[in-house]
Enzyme design. Structure first.
Site: not given
Length: 312
Positions: A65, A105, A139, A142
């Site tokens: 990301r 993060e 990522n 999700r």
């Protein structure tokens, strides 16, 4: 939460992650019942939640990301203030004063915004490739990684690991065609990549644009998609026409907007924090309010004076 649909990880990742479940909870969960200090040995803390000073946590420069939405980060920070960070970060210990984030993060950034001094983590050791795989899988599972960052992560993993598209697809639980279509998005010029990241163009729109042979036609179609708010299917049909040599004209109006209407639009822009178009005049018409995400839509709902949540 146990009934939530899981995603395939591939055999290699299953053995790598053990019992660590990215789908346990959303980003915010209940505070850990036990606080474990970092003075324990590495063997003692393996797969256990420990609390680490947030100042010792560092972001991973190869995190998939690259962009974080400020509005959703602020919302997550508010939740963390009330409930704490419930799903620990997955980190790798460099030394007693430095832990590199492998997964989480977004939670880390929100925790800093919330003013937390310590944050729960699970400490593991990884190879460089495993680090990329875990961060990418979290990522993707999700479902909040934008299409360009996802494509860049696939490309980085392929370049660093020497894996084929098929092998990457198996590891992240996707079809090979999904990975291939994702990688195609990296052929877009930077300006159009920004359009995808901001939500102005969807990945489907971008693929329709990439189907065009003539670069000038790509710009023309991009402009029409935005101006005419074309669906993906409509964009694909326009692309077919352009590839057949049939020009797609964009009708532009030369009519100057009423200065009073323009003034109203400017004030609405300031009030809503996003572009608002007045279609009509001061007596009658309609408002078109732009939004870029589900969280942005929720924000606009609250601006309109609603105290409840738009999405349950």
């Amino acid at each position: 939460m146990s009934a939530k649909k899981t995603h395939g990880l591939g055999k290699g990742m299953g053995s790598l992650l053990g019992n660590f479940d990215f789908d346990i909870t959303p980003d915010v969960v209940a505070k850990p019942k036990e606080k474990i200090t970092v003075s324990l040995s590495e063997e003692d803390v393996k797969d256990r939640i420990i609390s680490v000073s947030i100042d010792k946590i560092k972001a991973n420069e190869n995190q998939p990301r690259k962009s974080f939405d400020d509005n959703t980060l602020e919302e997550l920070a508010e939740s963390i203030k009330n409930q704490g960070v419930l799903q620990p970060l997955l980190v790798e210990k460099i030394n007693d004063d430095c832990y590199i984030i492998v997964a989480g993060e977004r939670r880390f950034r929100a925790a800093k915004l919330a003013g937390l001094k310590e944050i729960p983590v699970i400490v593991r050791s990884f190879t460089e490739i495993e680090r990329i795989e875990v961060a990418l899988i979290e990522n993707i599972q999700r479902e909040n990684l934008n299409s360009i960052d996802e494509a860049a992560a696939y490309q980085y993993l392929i370049q660093k690991s020497g894996l084929t598209q098929e092998e990457v697809a198996v590891k992240v639980g996707k079809k090979r065609s999904t990975v291939a279509n994702s990688l195609r998005l990296l052929q877009l010029p930077d300006s159009m990549k920004d359009d995808v990241i901001s939500g102005v163009l969807s990945a489907g729109h971008a693929r329709a644009i990439l189907s065009l042979v003539n670069p000038n036609d790509r710009v023309l179609l991009r402009d029409k998609i935005i101006e005419k708010e074309l669906s993906v299917r409509e964009a694909e049909e326009e692309a077919e026409l352009l590839n057949q040599g049939k020009k797609v004209k964009i009708k532009r109006t030369s009519k100057t907007k009423d200065p009073y209407v323009q003034e109203v639009e400017d004030k609405l822009l300031e009030a809503f924090g996003t572009k608002v178009e007045v279609k009509g005049n001061l007596k009658r018409g309609k408002l078109v309010i732009q939004y870029s995400s589900k969280a942005d839509l929720e924000r606009l709902y609250k601006i309109l004076g609603k105290s409840d949540d738009l999405f349950e």
